[in-house]
Design an enzyme around this catalytic site. Structure first.
Site, PDB file in Angstrom:
ATOM      1  N   GLU A 160      38.204  37.982  32.309  1.00  0.00           N
ATOM      2  CA  GLU A 160      38.787  36.700  32.709  1.00  0.00           C
ATOM      3  C   GLU A 160      37.806  35.557  32.467  1.00  0.00           C
ATOM      4  OE1 GLU A 160      40.582  36.854  36.635  1.00  0.00           O
ATOM      5  OE2 GLU A 160      40.775  39.016  36.481  1.00  0.00           O
ATOM      6  N   ASP A 204      49.318  33.549  41.426  1.00  0.00           N
ATOM      7  CA  ASP A 204      48.267  32.530  41.368  1.00  0.00           C
ATOM      8  C   ASP A 204      48.637  31.399  40.415  1.00  0.00           C
ATOM      9  OD1 ASP A 204      46.882  34.015  43.189  1.00  0.00           O
ATOM     10  OD2 ASP A 204      45.244  34.578  41.863  1.00  0.00           O
TER      11      ASP A 204
END
Length: 445
Positions: free
Chosen positions: A207, A285
């Protein structure tokens, strides 16, 4: 401990053109089981088990058997394995970087063991790894993958993927540690082959390649090319090792983002999908409690905003086959307090993240269910958008409950997707309420 998706910053706002964003058939709770995919199709059900959940949450591998989830899952992703500054998979007892004690050294008593037998002092494998091995023995067909990275442990991926030599070394080290199971010796624990056959593959959770992630995570423009090459290197070495063992295959998967800008910066979609068995889509999210206004975090559809449907379409447009797309679902909620302006609370200014059990603004579903059942909060639903939230006039939590998950599993079947993924298993109720809802929904029940 924030090594998970809860630590992600909200992605920058952008518009997604969703021409079918509010099509009623796509969000019907009773989607026809005979639609694309149908109830006869086998879907992946992928749950993340958190290494650190065995501490404060006291959530053990054995709990997956006790609450019925193990019999419904097809895959468990163990979160997380770390990559060192030298570009190698590693473990050890290094605070904030590795926890060999939880992984394979910690002894469990009979009450917390899958097989009902207490660990002995001299067995080479204990801890979570041994319990996962026992769980697989009890549930043949269940696969366990080691997930590498996560929000906090993607720090060194860019360096490790930089050259052909560094990629080969990284992949070889990960296969040696997790697939071959050659663990560092820790007293009587570990040693050559101690964890062999615990893991059935590798999940890449970098990420993010090519764009910003956690504050100390390095990224560079060539990450996109290098991630493609890294995926190829994992596929090549995993296949070679499988042939040497006369094993059919080790699986290779990845967790991937929702924002088109992040997809384009780091993922050559057509090429990586050739080597990945499937990808787990970020389905949550979309907005987080650090933002100044309340917002949905996991809507199926949303006009001019991030959504599950927008994520699916973004990956399909770039060449990902639908059957390799596994929809991510949150077993937690994002919350705000000090919400002003009345109404149902959605889209209103707030003073900050809501107080919570483990981290401000982030709460397990099992705790949110108690709030919903208490009568102090009202449950609100956007039926066309496919999401829900709780509001008591001051505090708002956006989350997925069984009704939302039934809508989402209907969407998975209708769109011919590969299945569902959940973060994280320790946030479900003691009787596995969300896992049961997903399982029933994917079977068209």
């Amino acid at each position: 401990m924030r090594r998970s998706m809860l630590g992600r910053l909200a992605v920058a706002a952008c518009s997604l053109s969703l021409l079918t964003a509010f099509a009623p058939a796509a969000v019907g709770a009773d989607a026809d089981a005979s639609a694309a995919g149908g109830s006869g199709r086998s879907y992946r059900k992928v749950g993340y088990f958190t290494q650190w959940g065995v501490y404060g949450r006291d959530f053990q591998v054995q709990d997956l058997d006790a609450n019925g989830s193990a019999g419904k899952l097809t895959h468990i992703n163990y979160a997380f394995g770390n990559v060192s500054a030298e570009g190698r998979c590693f473990t050890g007892n290094v605070p904030g970087k590795a926890d060999a004690w939880a992984d394979y050294a910690r002894p469990l008593d009979a009450a917390n063991s899958v097989d009902g037998v207490a660990d002995t002092w001299d067995q080479p494998l204990a801890g979570n790894f041994n319990q996962l091995r026992e769980l697989k023995a009890k549930h043949p067909g269940l696969k366990v993958l080691i997930s590498l990275g996560g929000w906090s442990w993607s720090t060194h991926f860019s360096d490790a993927a930089l050259t052909p030599a560094s990629r080969k070394a990284l992949v070889a080290s990960c296969i040696d540690l997790y697939i071959k199971g050659n663990l560092p010796q820790d007293g009587t624990r570990g040693g050559a082959g101690a964890a062999a056959d615990v893991f059935d593959g590798i999940d890449l959770d970098w990420e993010w390649p090519g764009s910003a992630g956690d504050t100390d995570t390095k990224y560079r423009p060539e990450d996109k090319r290098n991630f493609t090459a890294l995926v190829k290197e994992f596929r090549t070495q995993l296949d070679a090792y499988a042939r040497s063992r006369k094993k059919a295959r080790y699986e290779l998967t990845a967790f991937v983002p929702t924002a088109p800008a992040k997809i384009d910066a780091g993922f050559d979609v057509r090429r990586i999908m050739r080597d990945l068995d499937f990808v787990n889509l970020q389905g949550y999210d979309f907005h987080v409690s650090g933002e100044p206004r309340t917002a949905q975090q996991s809507a199926l559809y949303a006009r001019d905003d991030f959504s599950v449907h927008g994520t699916v379409e973004a990956w399909k447009r770039r060449g990902a086959p639908a059957h390799k797309l596994v929809m991510g679902m949150p077993f937690y909620g994002q919350g705000w307090t000090g919400v002003v302006g009345g109404g149902d609370g959605m889209g209103r200014p707030a003073t900050g993240p809501a107080p919570a059990t483990w981290a401000a603004g982030y709460e397990d579903y099992k705790a949110l269910k108690k709030l919903a059942d208490s009568g102090a909060y009202q449950v609100h639903r956007d039926r066309r958008g496919g999401h829900a939230w709780l509001f008591d006039g001051t505090t708002l939590w956006t989350y997925d409950d069984p009704r939302v998950l039934r809508v989402k599993t209907g969407y998975i079947r209708e769109m011919g997707l590969g299945g569902a993924m959940f973060w994280s298993l320790d946030a479900d109720t003691a009787d596995g309420e969300l896992m049961t809802a997903v399982d029933r929904g994917l079977r068209g029940r």
